[in-house]
Enzyme design. Structure first.
Site, PDB file in Angstrom:
ATOM      1  N   TYR A   1      61.056  50.336 -23.102  1.00 27.32           N
ATOM      2  CA  TYR A   1      59.748  50.338 -22.432  1.00 27.32           C
ATOM      3  C   TYR A   1      59.330  51.773 -22.105  1.00 27.32           C
ATOM      4  CZ  TYR A   1      56.187  49.305 -18.878  1.00 27.32           C
ATOM      5  OH  TYR A   1      55.013  49.244 -18.143  1.00 27.32           O
ATOM      6  N   GLU A   2      60.307  52.617 -21.739  1.00 29.55           N
ATOM      7  CA  GLU A   2      60.017  54.013 -21.383  1.00 29.55           C
ATOM      8  C   GLU A   2      60.023  54.923 -22.613  1.00 29.55           C
ATOM      9  OE1 GLU A   2      62.842  54.733 -18.204  1.00 29.55           O
ATOM     10  OE2 GLU A   2      61.446  53.947 -16.699  1.00 29.55           O
TER      11      GLU A   2
ATOM     12  N   VAL B   1      63.052  44.134 -14.633  1.00 30.84           N
ATOM     13  CA  VAL B   1      63.025  42.678 -14.773  1.00 30.84           C
ATOM     14  C   VAL B   1      62.694  42.420 -16.240  1.00 30.84           C
ATOM     15  CG1 VAL B   1      61.791  40.566 -14.134  1.00 30.84           C
ATOM     16  CG2 VAL B   1      62.319  42.299 -12.389  1.00 30.84           C
TER      17      VAL B   1
ATOM     18  N   GLY C   1      56.232  39.602 -13.121  1.00 30.86           N
ATOM     19  CA  GLY C   1      55.059  39.091 -12.402  1.00 30.86           C
ATOM     20  C   GLY C   1      55.319  37.835 -11.600  1.00 30.86           C
TER      21      GLY C   1
ATOM     22  N   GLY D   1      57.816  37.779  -9.041  1.00 28.62           N
ATOM     23  CA  GLY D   1      58.415  38.084  -7.736  1.00 28.62           C
ATOM     24  C   GLY D   1      59.840  38.599  -7.739  1.00 28.62           C
TER      25      GLY D   1
ATOM     26  N   GLY E   1      61.049  41.298  -9.139  1.00 29.03           N
ATOM     27  CA  GLY E   1      61.046  42.748  -8.911  1.00 29.03           C
ATOM     28  C   GLY E   1      60.892  43.085  -7.439  1.00 29.03           C
TER      29      GLY E   1
ATOM     30  N   ASN F   1      52.889  54.627 -16.326  1.00 28.01           N
ATOM     31  CA  ASN F   1      53.350  53.262 -16.034  1.00 28.01           C
ATOM     32  C   ASN F   1      52.529  52.666 -14.882  1.00 28.01           C
ATOM     33  OD1 ASN F   1      54.735  50.886 -15.688  1.00 28.01           O
ATOM     34  ND2 ASN F   1      56.751  51.841 -15.471  1.00 28.01           N
TER      35      ASN F   1
ATOM     36  N   TYR G   1      54.213  50.302  -6.436  1.00 33.52           N
ATOM     37  CA  TYR G   1      54.764  51.226  -5.434  1.00 33.52           C
ATOM     38  C   TYR G   1      53.694  51.654  -4.432  1.00 33.52           C
ATOM     39  CZ  TYR G   1      58.696  51.446  -8.699  1.00 33.52           C
ATOM     40  OH  TYR G   1      59.753  51.112  -9.510  1.00 33.52           O
TER      41      TYR G   1
END
Lengths: 160, 160
Positions: free
Chosen positions: A25-26, A88, A94, A96, A98, A125, A132
């Site tokens: 993903y990164e 996750v 999406g 919960g 995380g 991201n 956050y």
């Protein structure tokens, strides 16, 4: 529904899969040189250097997420808990898990007498940044990460 | 001329002065909540969480610089040495003390079996960026630093 518990040695293969999923993903899948054996030694040896929580999906009892942390030392702030990875698996996002992992790790920060929790997020991201910001986290994009690998250091110091 | 040696407990007042000097340079003087007492406990207690080197000016035997490091855990790379602070007092800059401290800390990275050394630099600190680029360091500005302080965490978790 999910439950959160502390990580166990037998969770490591699945946790490393999640670490790899995050690295993809990164956009840095080739950066992961870690192995289950290294994680076993570093996380469960006589001097563990990291700890982790896992999120378990109630229906299937599968691990669907993890938060991995260790301790940093800030010359400004003293002892800090550092959230190294929060991941996750894609199909469970999406819902919960995380938030549960993040909150459990925040509680660990207090349990261990740290002056706060620190982590990093990639500047593109947006879902993570939004998550956050809802917590009121201070986000500071002025810093550049610098790295020298072992082989580069040997060259610099002219060590064979 | 300078010599580099490992830090001692009696160096801490001077080292904290240098930490403060760096924080002023980094435009964040009020961020330093650390004290000599905290550094004594964290650096010289039964489980030291950081170590440091000092640069001594030969003529005066004064401490004119320090490098402060600790260990991080990267889920991608394993154990890393993290250079928390590298600071030479303003009047002594450009005379080689920084390079001696940096190289000594690189050697420590190898001595301690780390997979590399990691640190951060502010994106406007051109002299430091130039210094690190000469070493061939990988500089990555895509990451944002995130922080939640202890009092914020207590509010989030609704702990008194």
């Amino acid at each position: 529904m999910y439950t959160i518990r502390e990580g166990r040695v037998e969770d490591l293969p699945k946790v490393l899969e999640l670490v790899r999923e995050l690295a993809i993903y990164e956009k840095a899948p080739d950066e992961v040189i870690n192995t289950v054996e290294m994680m076993e030694k570093d996380g469960f040896g006589p001097h563990p250097v990291f700890g982790f929580f896992v999120a378990i999906k109630s229906e299937t009892q599968e691990i669907v997420g993890t938060s991995i942390y260790y301790y940093r030392y800030s010359t400004w702030k003293g002892k800090r808990l550092y959230l190294e990875d929060l991941v996750v698996t894609a199909s469970e996002r999406g819902k919960g898990a995380g938030k549960m992992l993040f909150d459990r790790t925040l509680a660990k920060t207090l349990e261990d007498g740290c002056s706060g929790m620190t982590w990093q997020v990639l500047d593109w991201n947006t879902p993570a940044i939004n998550f956050y910001q809802k917590y009121g986290a201070d986000l500071d994009g002025e810093w550049i990460n610098c790295n020298l690998q072992e082989n580069q250091i040997k060259e610099i110091l002219q060590i064979q």
